[in-house]
Design an enzyme around this catalytic site. Sequence first.
Site, PDB file in Angstrom:
ATOM      1  N   TYR A  13      -9.615  31.861  35.547  1.00  0.00           N
ATOM      2  CA  TYR A  13      -8.713  32.903  35.051  1.00  0.00           C
ATOM      3  C   TYR A  13      -9.519  34.191  34.855  1.00  0.00           C
ATOM      4  O   TYR A  13     -10.349  34.295  33.961  1.00  0.00           O
ATOM      5  CB  TYR A  13      -8.049  32.519  33.721  1.00  0.00           C
ATOM      6  CG  TYR A  13      -7.188  31.278  33.740  1.00  0.00           C
ATOM      7  CD1 TYR A  13      -6.655  30.770  34.933  1.00  0.00           C
ATOM      8  CD2 TYR A  13      -6.881  30.606  32.568  1.00  0.00           C
ATOM      9  CE1 TYR A  13      -5.863  29.627  34.934  1.00  0.00           C
ATOM     10  CE2 TYR A  13      -6.083  29.465  32.562  1.00  0.00           C
ATOM     11  CZ  TYR A  13      -5.591  28.982  33.753  1.00  0.00           C
ATOM     12  OH  TYR A  13      -4.807  27.849  33.746  1.00  0.00           O
ATOM     13  N   SER A  31       3.110  25.595  31.682  1.00  0.00           N
ATOM     14  CA  SER A  31       4.355  26.294  32.052  1.00  0.00           C
ATOM     15  C   SER A  31       5.577  25.606  31.423  1.00  0.00           C
ATOM     16  O   SER A  31       6.581  25.345  32.118  1.00  0.00           O
ATOM     17  CB  SER A  31       4.504  26.400  33.580  1.00  0.00           C
ATOM     18  OG  SER A  31       3.400  27.072  34.150  1.00  0.00           O
ATOM     19  N   PRO A  32       5.535  25.328  30.110  1.00  0.00           N
ATOM     20  CA  PRO A  32       6.626  24.570  29.473  1.00  0.00           C
ATOM     21  C   PRO A  32       7.922  25.373  29.370  1.00  0.00           C
ATOM     22  O   PRO A  32       8.978  24.799  29.124  1.00  0.00           O
ATOM     23  CB  PRO A  32       6.069  24.247  28.080  1.00  0.00           C
ATOM     24  CG  PRO A  32       5.101  25.357  27.811  1.00  0.00           C
ATOM     25  CD  PRO A  32       4.478  25.669  29.148  1.00  0.00           C
TER      26      PRO A  32
HETATM   27  N1  LIG Z   1      -3.421  23.586  34.852  1.00  0.00           N
HETATM   28  C1  LIG Z   1      -2.852  24.517  35.576  1.00  0.00           C
HETATM   29  O1  LIG Z   1      -2.923  24.517  36.792  1.00  0.00           O
HETATM   30  C2  LIG Z   1      -2.085  25.610  34.881  1.00  0.00           C
HETATM   31  C3  LIG Z   1      -1.171  26.391  35.608  1.00  0.00           C
HETATM   32  C4  LIG Z   1      -0.462  27.379  34.930  1.00  0.00           C
HETATM   33  C5  LIG Z   1      -0.676  27.586  33.578  1.00  0.00           C
HETATM   34  N2  LIG Z   1      -1.590  26.826  32.900  1.00  0.00           N
HETATM   35  C6  LIG Z   1      -1.819  27.030  31.456  1.00  0.00           C
HETATM   36  O2  LIG Z   1      -0.578  26.849  30.788  1.00  0.00           O
HETATM   37  C7  LIG Z   1      -0.288  27.994  29.986  1.00  0.00           C
HETATM   38  C8  LIG Z   1       1.220  28.209  29.911  1.00  0.00           C
HETATM   39  O3  LIG Z   1       1.812  28.282  31.185  1.00  0.00           O
HETATM   40  P1  LIG Z   1       2.445  29.611  31.772  1.00  0.00           P
HETATM   41  O4  LIG Z   1       1.901  30.777  31.031  1.00  0.00           O
HETATM   42  O5  LIG Z   1       2.285  29.551  33.236  1.00  0.00           O
HETATM   43  O6  LIG Z   1       4.006  29.439  31.535  1.00  0.00           O
HETATM   44  P2  LIG Z   1       4.974  29.477  30.267  1.00  0.00           P
HETATM   45  O7  LIG Z   1       4.229  29.162  29.044  1.00  0.00           O
HETATM   46  O8  LIG Z   1       6.125  28.630  30.664  1.00  0.00           O
HETATM   47  O9  LIG Z   1       5.505  30.983  30.271  1.00  0.00           O
HETATM   48  C9  LIG Z   1       4.681  32.058  29.972  1.00  0.00           C
HETATM   49  C10 LIG Z   1       5.476  33.336  30.083  1.00  0.00           C
HETATM   50  O10 LIG Z   1       6.591  33.277  29.200  1.00  0.00           O
HETATM   51  C11 LIG Z   1       6.635  34.383  28.331  1.00  0.00           C
HETATM   52  N3  LIG Z   1       6.980  33.836  27.004  1.00  0.00           N
HETATM   53  C12 LIG Z   1       6.306  32.921  26.272  1.00  0.00           C
HETATM   54  N4  LIG Z   1       6.936  32.655  25.123  1.00  0.00           N
HETATM   55  C13 LIG Z   1       8.063  33.391  25.133  1.00  0.00           C
HETATM   56  C14 LIG Z   1       9.142  33.559  24.229  1.00  0.00           C
HETATM   57  N5  LIG Z   1       9.192  32.877  23.068  1.00  0.00           N
HETATM   58  N6  LIG Z   1      10.137  34.430  24.563  1.00  0.00           N
HETATM   59  C15 LIG Z   1      10.091  35.120  25.723  1.00  0.00           C
HETATM   60  N7  LIG Z   1       9.100  35.008  26.625  1.00  0.00           N
HETATM   61  C16 LIG Z   1       8.087  34.151  26.336  1.00  0.00           C
HETATM   62  C17 LIG Z   1       5.275  35.018  28.366  1.00  0.00           C
HETATM   63  O11 LIG Z   1       5.376  36.419  28.403  1.00  0.00           O
HETATM   64  P3  LIG Z   1       4.603  37.365  27.353  1.00  0.00           P
HETATM   65  O12 LIG Z   1       3.140  37.128  27.511  1.00  0.00           O
HETATM   66  O13 LIG Z   1       5.042  38.726  27.755  1.00  0.00           O
HETATM   67  O14 LIG Z   1       5.125  36.936  26.029  1.00  0.00           O
HETATM   68  C18 LIG Z   1       4.665  34.538  29.676  1.00  0.00           C
HETATM   69  O15 LIG Z   1       4.822  35.511  30.665  1.00  0.00           O
HETATM   70  C19 LIG Z   1      -1.056  29.135  30.650  1.00  0.00           C
HETATM   71  O16 LIG Z   1      -1.332  30.190  29.765  1.00  0.00           O
HETATM   72  C20 LIG Z   1      -2.328  28.425  31.105  1.00  0.00           C
HETATM   73  O17 LIG Z   1      -3.261  28.363  30.046  1.00  0.00           O
HETATM   74  C21 LIG Z   1      -2.284  25.841  33.540  1.00  0.00           C
END
Ligand SMILES: NC(=O)c1ccc[n+]([C@@H]2O[C@H](COP(=O)([O-])OP(=O)(O)OC[C@H]3O[C@@H](n4cnc5c(N)ncnc54)[C@H](OP(=O)(O)O)[C@@H]3O)[C@@H](O)[C@H]2O)c1
Length: 318
Positions: free
Chosen positions: A56, A199-200
């Site tokens: 990252y 990505s929950p």
């Molecule tokens: N192992 C892997 O391959 C892998 C892949 C992807 C991700 N990950 C990890 O998993 C974590 C989470 O996944 P993700 O970030 O892809 O997806 P996510 O948690 O499903 O969604 C994140 C997005 O949702 C927004 N968000 C979060 N909470 C919110 C709320 N209460 N209301 C409105 N919008 C909201 C955030 O925007 P804002 O920032 O603008 O609030 C962000 O853009 C990542 O940070 C990373 O550490 C791991």
Amino acid sequence: MDKRILGGDLEVSGLGLGCMGFSHAYGEPVDEATGIDAIRYAYDIGYRFFDTAECYGPYENEELVGKALNGRKDAVIATKFGVTLKGVTPTPDSRPEVIRKSVEGSLKRLGVEAIDLYYQHRPDPKVEPETVAQVMKELAAEGKILHWGISEASQEYIERADAIFHVTAIQNRYSMMWRDYESYFPMLEKRKIGFVAFSPLANGLLSRAYDASSTFDPKSNYRASMPQYAPGAYEENRKLFSLLDDLASSHNTTPAVVSLAWMMAKKDYIVPIPGTRKKERMLENARASELKLSSQDVAAIDEALSSMTMSAVFGGHK
Ligand SMILES: NC(=O)c1ccc[n+]([C@@H]2O[C@H](COP(=O)([O-])OP(=O)(O)OC[C@H]3O[C@@H](n4cnc5c(N)ncnc54)[C@H](OP(=O)(O)O)[C@@H]3O)[C@@H](O)[C@H]2O)c1
């Protein structure tokens, strides 16, 4: 916040903070002071589990997390090795010599003596799971890592790795839009392996903060090309959105909280790591730890999800 146990002995907060978005994939990176302030806020309101990865940034996100959590010894930090990021195409590389170089870099950037949870970011088709597990066993014996995990591997891969050195957690995509890994539950229970859900919120969509008029910068925000944000997808997801809105109103909460509480109610070894850069959303998401959905609630949601059509979701391919 409630605590949960991963893999039999790793205590973490019931939700973790996904830190990727501070440096990668969700818009231009934030400046360091803003990122540090936000991550410390998460710690102050009870998050004790923080997710980052070598790729990252690359590297910048680990540095940010390391600086933010410096000295906060009860913060559990998870990072990942094994993916070289060139543009947006991840290339797996888990050769033992590459892992050994990665671990030294991550320890330095995070400013820790040992990595709490070290994931293989993706299986490398050229390296057997036994080889990776053996390196993890050696790194643990050397005191460089305390636990290890694997992201997005097959059940067979996980079982072969776990047979060599216990896998504490898998980290896989999991949300109301992508439930395929529920088939792993029996194997995870048999082997006492935790499930960290990435990505929950289906990359934010399930929060209902976005609609058909939302736009994303294609240069810095991967959502510009994610299928669930494509024109037409909002209409395809109409039933899902009404389910979320109804649940949020009947539980007097928000769609994001319901989405997270739903998976937390399924198994006590599931730990979602929603990513956000905004303090008010960290606070909002943390409330999922207080909303206890009953098994009847969960069964009714599952039934509704299984019977509705919805759009494709990013990364949701075999
Ligand atoms: N192992 C892997 O391959 C892998 C892949 C992807 C991700 N990950 C990890 O998993 C974590 C989470 O996944 P993700 O970030 O892809 O997806 P996510 O948690 O499903 O969604 C994140 C997005 O949702 C927004 N968000 C979060 N909470 C919110 C709320 N209460 N209301 C409105 N919008 C909201 C955030 O925007 P804002 O920032 O603008 O609030 C962000 O853009 C990542 O940070 C990373 O550490 C791991």
